[in-house]
Design a protein around this motif. Structure first.
Motif: not given
Ligand SMILES: C[S@@+](CC[C@H](N)C(=O)[O-])C[C@H]1O[C@@H](n2cnc3c(N)ncnc32)[C@H](O)[C@@H]1O
Length: 216
Positions: A112-118
């Motif tokens: 939950e603490n990982v926010y992916p940004i392509l």
């Protein structure tokens, strides 16, 4: 076994983080039980932050609730360990390769603490709506113009924020001596940051250093 930072353990030449997601491996690493805690082995040949710690770095300032902008997330080897450390923090993770991102998404769905940004870290304005101001920037993009990328992204860094900047000599120039390249990188970086520490990552990574610096 000794806990050297929040959720980071060392036992001789082995490093571990306490697994945030019980039973789940990320890159085939070993899981062990230590006093009822599940620890994941953190391989210094696969992660430059682990290499820095194995080379004696003991001032890691990450806290449980730290916010981090991570540039060059790849498939998430290092992000996963950072995610173990900053349990209730946020890791805004930028990766340009769609292929790596596809695998990274599996990890971020579980954590939950990982926010992916392509996205492309050299165009930080394109992801401005997807993140918050951060306490730290960790950059490992192995690109020629990587210092420019770091400086551009520092708009997202809080006052007195700290950067972890991985420098691979060969990505910048394949002909010049690594020492010369490192010296120049440090000198240029000092225009924007106060360099706190430089760590030579050999033998885990050849001709690589990590520069830790704070925003001026
Ligand atoms: C050395 S790998 C990162 C390894 C990762 N940090 C780890 O320790 O698990 C470098 C990554 O940076 C990515 N990258 C290169 N240029 C980029 C850019 N402009 N924006 C975002 N990611 C980039 C590459 O696709 C690659 O996945």
């Amino acid at each position: 076994m000794e806990e050297i930072f929040n959720n980071v353990f060392i036992d001789g030449d082995k490093l571990y983080t306490k697994n945030l997601i019980s039973g789940e491996k990320v890159y085939g690493e070993k899981l062990i039980d230590y006093k009822g805690k599940e620890l994941r082995e953190w391989n210094p040949r696969r992660s430059k932050l682990a290499a820095a710690i194995m080379k004696g770095y003991r001032e890691l300032p990450f806290k449980k609730d730290s916010k981090i902008l991570y540039l060059g997330a790849s498939t998430g080897t290092t992000v996963s360990h950072v995610s173990d450390i900053v349990e209730i923090g946020k890791i805004f993770s930028v990766e340009i390769s769609e292929r790596s991102m596809r695998q990274f998404l599996k990890l971020s769905e579980m954590r939950e603490n990982v926010y992916p940004i392509l996205g492309d870290a050299s165009r930080p304005n394109l992801y401005s709506g997807l993140l918050e101001q951060v306490d730290f920037i960790y950059q490992d993009v192995a690109q020629k113009h990587q210092q420019e990328i770091l400086v551009k992204n520092s708009v997202y860094l809080k006052k007195r924020g700290i950067v972890f900047y991985c420098v691979k000599a060969r990505s910048i120039d394949s002909i010049r001596a690594p020492e010369e390249i490192f010296k120049e990188e440090i000198k240029n970086l000092e225009k924007y940051f106060n360099v706190i520490k430089t760590i030579d990552l050999s033998p885990y990574e050849k001709d690589h250093i990590m520069i830790i610096a704070s925003l001026r």
